[in-house]
Structures are given as C-alpha cells and as structure tokens.
Design a protein around this motif. Sequence first.
Motif, short mmCIF file in Angstrom:
data_model
loop_
_atom_site.label_atom_id
_atom_site.label_comp_id
_atom_site.label_asym_id
_atom_site.label_seq_id
_atom_site.Cartn_x
_atom_site.Cartn_y
_atom_site.Cartn_z
N MET A 2 3.55 32.17 -71.74
CA MET A 2 3.96 31.96 -70.36
C MET A 2 4.55 33.25 -69.78
O MET A 2 5.32 33.92 -70.44
N THR A 3 4.21 33.55 -68.54
CA THR A 3 4.74 34.77 -67.93
C THR A 3 6.11 34.50 -67.33
O THR A 3 6.50 33.35 -67.11
N PHE A 4 6.80 35.57 -67.01
CA PHE A 4 8.11 35.47 -66.38
C PHE A 4 8.01 34.66 -65.09
O PHE A 4 8.80 33.75 -64.85
N GLN B 93 9.31 29.35 -62.09
CA GLN B 93 8.80 28.35 -61.14
C GLN B 93 9.25 26.93 -61.50
O GLN B 93 8.92 25.98 -60.81
N SER B 94 10.01 26.79 -62.57
CA SER B 94 10.43 25.48 -63.06
C SER B 94 11.18 24.70 -61.99
O SER B 94 11.86 25.29 -61.14
N ASP B 95 11.06 23.37 -62.03
CA ASP B 95 11.82 22.55 -61.08
C ASP B 95 13.25 22.30 -61.56
O ASP B 95 14.04 21.69 -60.86
N LYS B 96 13.57 22.78 -62.77
CA LYS B 96 14.98 22.77 -63.18
C LYS B 96 15.44 24.23 -63.18
O LYS B 96 14.63 25.14 -63.34
N PRO B 97 16.73 24.47 -62.98
CA PRO B 97 17.21 25.85 -62.88
C PRO B 97 16.92 26.68 -64.13
O PRO B 97 16.94 26.15 -65.24
N VAL B 98 16.63 27.95 -63.91
CA VAL B 98 16.41 28.91 -65.00
C VAL B 98 17.38 30.07 -64.77
O VAL B 98 17.31 30.76 -63.76
N LEU B 99 18.31 30.23 -65.71
CA LEU B 99 19.26 31.34 -65.63
C LEU B 99 18.67 32.51 -66.40
O LEU B 99 18.38 32.39 -67.58
#
Length: 98
Positions: free
Chosen positions: A1-3, A8-14
């Motif tokens: 998977m690319t950065f 693009q996730s529907d949950k937050p990505v820190l």
Amino acid sequence: MTFNELIQSDKPVLVDFFAEWCGPCKVMAPILKEVKQEIGDAASILKVDVDKNPQAAADYQVQGVPTLILFKEGKVLWRQSGVVPKNGLVGVIKKFSI
C-alpha cells in the motif's frame, strides 16, 4: 500500500514524520506506543522516515522532525511539530475519530 492510499482511510491516520538521527523523535517513539495502546483501533499510526521518504515529507512541507500530521480521508485535520505529550495526542485523535 502506498502512503497516499494509507491516508485515504475513513478512520484517522496519525503520521509521525521522523529521522533516525533526531533526538526528539526518539522521545516520541515510546509516547506513540502508549497512544496506540490507549486508542486501539480508533486510529492508525504510521511512521515515515523523512530521509527514506523525502517525497512524502516534501508533499506536506515537513520542515522539521518530528512532525505529526493527522489525516482522515486524505485530508489534513491537525499537525504539530516537536514532541507532543501523550494526553494531547489522544485528545486530538479522539476528537476526530467520532
């Protein structure tokens, strides 16, 4: 998977933009572990080495490390440079994970 796919996730990505040689980045590492334990699956935490991924750092104008950026569905919700305390990070993530 690319950065770009990951943020693009529907949950937050820190995203923790860091460097191996950076002292404050080493301070952030155990804080991020504690944050992950507390938030569980509410958000993902991704570490990006700016020396190995200069394009990702350039795309988000990361000037200094550590820089933490919270993404959701590809949008920047929050960002801060420097060491951020655990409670502050957990608060920010919880605010956006609802």
